[in-house]
Design an enzyme around this catalytic site. Structure first.
Site, PDB file in Angstrom:
ATOM      1  N   CYS A  89      62.502  18.901  -7.748  1.00  0.00           N
ATOM      2  CA  CYS A  89      63.445  17.801  -7.538  1.00  0.00           C
ATOM      3  C   CYS A  89      64.533  18.219  -6.541  1.00  0.00           C
ATOM      4  O   CYS A  89      64.219  18.551  -5.405  1.00  0.00           O
ATOM      5  CB  CYS A  89      64.015  17.314  -8.865  1.00  0.00           C
ATOM      6  SG  CYS A  89      64.790  15.669  -8.748  1.00  0.00           S
ATOM      7  N   HIS A 223      58.840  15.718 -11.017  1.00  0.00           N
ATOM      8  CA  HIS A 223      59.034  16.678 -12.103  1.00  0.00           C
ATOM      9  C   HIS A 223      57.687  16.999 -12.749  1.00  0.00           C
ATOM     10  O   HIS A 223      57.215  16.233 -13.598  1.00  0.00           O
ATOM     11  CB  HIS A 223      59.978  16.097 -13.163  1.00  0.00           C
ATOM     12  CG  HIS A 223      61.398  16.004 -12.733  1.00  0.00           C
ATOM     13  ND1 HIS A 223      62.310  17.018 -12.948  1.00  0.00           N
ATOM     14  CD2 HIS A 223      62.069  15.017 -12.078  1.00  0.00           C
ATOM     15  CE1 HIS A 223      63.489  16.664 -12.458  1.00  0.00           C
ATOM     16  NE2 HIS A 223      63.373  15.457 -11.919  1.00  0.00           N
ATOM     17  N   GLU A 225      57.097  19.122 -14.985  1.00  0.00           N
ATOM     18  CA  GLU A 225      57.306  19.380 -16.412  1.00  0.00           C
ATOM     19  C   GLU A 225      57.370  18.092 -17.228  1.00  0.00           C
ATOM     20  O   GLU A 225      57.293  18.129 -18.458  1.00  0.00           O
ATOM     21  CB  GLU A 225      58.583  20.203 -16.625  1.00  0.00           C
ATOM     22  CG  GLU A 225      59.892  19.441 -16.510  1.00  0.00           C
ATOM     23  CD  GLU A 225      60.383  19.237 -15.083  1.00  0.00           C
ATOM     24  OE1 GLU A 225      61.552  18.855 -14.916  1.00  0.00           O
ATOM     25  OE2 GLU A 225      59.592  19.460 -14.143  1.00  0.00           O
TER      26      GLU A 225
END
EC number: 4.3.2.10
Length: 242
Positions: A89, A223, A225
């Site tokens: 990001c 992202h 994750e």
């Protein structure tokens, strides 16, 4: 080969400089097969097999926080030695030349005036506000995976096939949360080095850099994750390079 060595999990340092949800990223990279240590200790950062640089919020604030823990130097030292780094990001955005933000109301830049913040300059480009009716760009989106063809068109060696998106279907979607991005990639044409492999996405009227593979330096605007199985596979691909 010693079985204890062959089964060793790579050690990843997650740079804790006050920006980003470090625990979410930590858990995801651990699921991807690495041991993760949240740290800002220079020796730990340099010793790690991989360095993860998160980031959320304003570009200028992230750069200020990064400087406060000498994070820019730590990243630069690792890259100078060919050591793997992954930015996520705003952790990707700070790797470009500069970011531009527009002040609202009163402030240093004045109402509506552009305020420029110098980035790390690993890649050419400016992080600018996306041209879209709805911001932030929040939610799931596909990624146009690069194949190195733009480099071939300029007479440069084509980039190797993607390692970042290996084993990930083209229809998979990734989770984005941002209002700014790099919308032009100024490809170097000196012919001396293999160019980065650049991946794109679109939102509104903007096409922006979604991810970059550049030797030991990887970065994503989205992202991983928070991107389910596809994001986990991408993180596993990175861990496999360590």
């Amino acid at each position: 080969m010693n079985s204890s060595l062959s089964s060793r999990r790579p050690h990843v340092a997650l740079l804790d400089y006050g920006s980003g949800n470090v625990r979410s990223a930590q858990r995801a990279v651990e699921r991807a097969g690495a041991e993760v240590e949240v740290t800002r200790d220079p020796e730990t950062v340099q010793r790690a097999d991989g360095l993860l640089v998160p980031g959320v919020g304003a570009y200028s604030a992230c750069m200020k926080q990064l400087h406060s823990v000498y994070g820019d130097r730590l990243i630069g030292q690792r890259l100078a030695g060919g050591r793997p780094v992954l930015g996520i990001c705003v952790g990707m955005q700070i790797l470009f030349d500069r970011g531009v933000e527009f002040a609202e109301g009163t402030g240093e830049a004045g109402a509506g005036e552009a305020a420029f913040t110098e980035g790390m300059g690993e890649w050419p480009g400016t992080v600018e506000k996306l041209d879209a009716d709805v911001l932030p760009h929040m939610g799931w989106n596909t990624v146009e995976v690069g194949d190195g063809s733009s480099a071939s068109a300029l007479g440069k060696p084509a980039a190797e096939p993607t390692k970042m998106f290996a084993g990930i279907e083209e229809t998979e979607r990734f989770y984005f949360v941002h209002s700014y991005g790099v919308q032009e990639w100024e490809l170097l044409t000196d012919g001396r080095t293999e160019p980065p492999l650049v991946h794109w996405a679109s939102h509104g009227r903007s096409r922006f850099v979604a991810a970059v593979e550049n030797g030991p330096l990887w970065a994503t605007q989205f992202h991983p994750e928070k991107s389910g199985d596809a994001g986990l596979k991408l993180l596993q691909n990175w861990v496999d390079t360590l």
